[in-house]
Write a protein that holds these residues in place. Structure first.
Motif, PDB file in Angstrom:
ATOM      1  N   VAL A 173      17.014  35.565  67.270  1.00 12.91           N
ATOM      2  CA  VAL A 173      15.802  34.373  66.960  1.00 12.91           C
ATOM      3  C   VAL A 173      16.180  33.067  67.342  1.00 12.91           C
ATOM      4  O   VAL A 173      17.444  32.543  66.974  1.00 12.91           O
ATOM      5  CB  VAL A 173      15.581  34.515  65.312  1.00 12.91           C
ATOM      6  N   PHE A 174      15.341  32.625  68.129  1.00 15.67           N
ATOM      7  CA  PHE A 174      15.573  30.951  68.477  1.00 15.67           C
ATOM      8  C   PHE A 174      14.371  30.207  68.123  1.00 15.67           C
ATOM      9  O   PHE A 174      13.245  30.541  68.491  1.00 15.67           O
ATOM     10  CB  PHE A 174      15.673  30.825  70.015  1.00 15.67           C
ATOM     11  N   LYS A 175      14.297  29.474  67.027  1.00 17.96           N
ATOM     12  CA  LYS A 175      13.328  28.608  66.510  1.00 17.96           C
ATOM     13  C   LYS A 175      12.576  27.894  67.580  1.00 17.96           C
ATOM     14  O   LYS A 175      13.550  27.167  68.405  1.00 17.96           O
ATOM     15  CB  LYS A 175      13.623  27.834  65.336  1.00 17.96           C
ATOM     16  N   GLN A 176      11.376  27.802  67.775  1.00 18.00           N
ATOM     17  CA  GLN A 176      10.892  26.937  69.018  1.00 18.00           C
ATOM     18  C   GLN A 176      11.223  25.419  68.441  1.00 18.00           C
ATOM     19  O   GLN A 176      11.069  25.278  67.308  1.00 18.00           O
ATOM     20  CB  GLN A 176       9.407  27.359  69.076  1.00 18.00           C
ATOM     21  N   GLU A 177      11.459  24.794  69.553  1.00 21.51           N
ATOM     22  CA  GLU A 177      11.771  23.298  69.564  1.00 21.51           C
ATOM     23  C   GLU A 177      10.664  22.458  69.267  1.00 21.51           C
ATOM     24  O   GLU A 177      10.866  21.157  68.539  1.00 21.51           O
ATOM     25  CB  GLU A 177      12.507  22.883  70.552  1.00 21.51           C
ATOM     26  N   ASN A 178       9.491  22.975  69.371  1.00 21.39           N
ATOM     27  CA  ASN A 178       8.353  21.962  69.021  1.00 21.39           C
ATOM     28  C   ASN A 178       7.024  22.859  69.073  1.00 21.39           C
ATOM     29  O   ASN A 178       7.208  24.196  69.057  1.00 21.39           O
ATOM     30  CB  ASN A 178       8.144  20.864  70.173  1.00 21.39           C
ATOM     31  N   GLY A 179       5.815  22.327  68.831  1.00 26.23           N
ATOM     32  CA  GLY A 179       4.719  22.969  68.371  1.00 26.23           C
ATOM     33  C   GLY A 179       4.017  23.999  69.506  1.00 26.23           C
ATOM     34  O   GLY A 179       3.154  24.726  69.437  1.00 26.23           O
ATOM     35  N   GLN A 207      15.451  26.320  75.704  1.00 28.92           N
ATOM     36  CA  GLN A 207      14.030  26.309  75.788  1.00 28.92           C
ATOM     37  C   GLN A 207      13.516  25.204  76.781  1.00 28.92           C
ATOM     38  O   GLN A 207      12.498  25.597  77.546  1.00 28.92           O
ATOM     39  CB  GLN A 207      13.611  25.981  74.383  1.00 28.92           C
ATOM     40  N   SER A 208      14.017  24.045  77.017  1.00 35.44           N
ATOM     41  CA  SER A 208      13.650  23.131  78.153  1.00 35.44           C
ATOM     42  C   SER A 208      13.694  23.920  79.417  1.00 35.44           C
ATOM     43  O   SER A 208      12.660  23.686  80.162  1.00 35.44           O
ATOM     44  CB  SER A 208      14.678  21.990  78.028  1.00 35.44           C
ATOM     45  N   TYR A 209      14.437  24.592  79.683  1.00 36.82           N
ATOM     46  CA  TYR A 209      14.912  25.175  80.865  1.00 36.82           C
ATOM     47  C   TYR A 209      13.494  25.959  81.245  1.00 36.82           C
ATOM     48  O   TYR A 209      12.988  26.050  82.398  1.00 36.82           O
ATOM     49  CB  TYR A 209      16.261  25.954  81.043  1.00 36.82           C
TER      50      TYR A 209
END
Length: 169
Positions: free
Chosen positions: A15-21, A43-45
């Motif tokens: 599980v990786f919590k999404q960094e923004n909406g 996630q930015s990549y």
């Protein structure tokens, strides 16, 4: 779809919590890639690779990324009927390929949030420990964060409620 003896299968999708909406697409790709390849980028990549904007991520771009960079077997397809959808979910489980769903939870009370467009991936199914068939999803979003079991029909309905009515498996 019948399961005479029942079947229980899970995949250890991290599980990786999404960094923004609006990073549910990049977070879901990160979860799937990390499970299949054993490592992942930020996630930015993935947001850059998927051309994610504040409006979200295009599912066809996400599908192409998975097919070209994670596992060539991934297919973008219509979900079809409930039985067809379950067959696709089961195919993914049996081949260690978490399916990616774009869901609209607005009229599905089983989900702890309302969203008209959100990416999640499957990580299990259970036809053994009733009542009913269950599907586990790995959700990168806050209120539903984690590996959570839902009634399979609720997950299907959320996927079917989305305008695309599509999945990647």
């Amino acid at each position: 779809m019948s399961y005479p003896d029942g079947e229980y299968r899970t995949l250890s999708v991290p599980v990786f919590k999404q960094e923004n909406g609006y990073y549910c697409g990049p977070a879901t790709v990160k979860q799937v890639r990390h499970f299949i390849k054993g490592s992942s980028h930020s996630q930015s990549y993935y947001a850059g690779e998927l051309k994610t904007s504040t409006s979200g991520t295009d599912m066809t771009v996400l599908s192409n990324y998975l097919k070209n960079n994670v596992k060539s077997n991934y297919i973008y397809a219509s979900i079809g009927s409930y039985d067809s959808w379950m067959s696709k979910v089961n195919y993914g489980m049996r081949n260690s390929m978490p399916a990616v769903l774009d869901i609209n939870t607005k009229n599905v009370s089983a989900f702890p949030y309302e969203s008209i467009g959100h990416f999640v991936n499957t990580s299990g199914y259970d036809t053994k420990n009733g009542p009913g068939v269950k599907v586990r999803i790995t959700d990168p979003n806050g209120p539903g964060l984690g590996n959570r079991w839902y009634n399979a029909r609720d997950v299907y309905n959320a996927n079917n409620n989305h305008f695309r009515k599509a999945m990647i498996y």
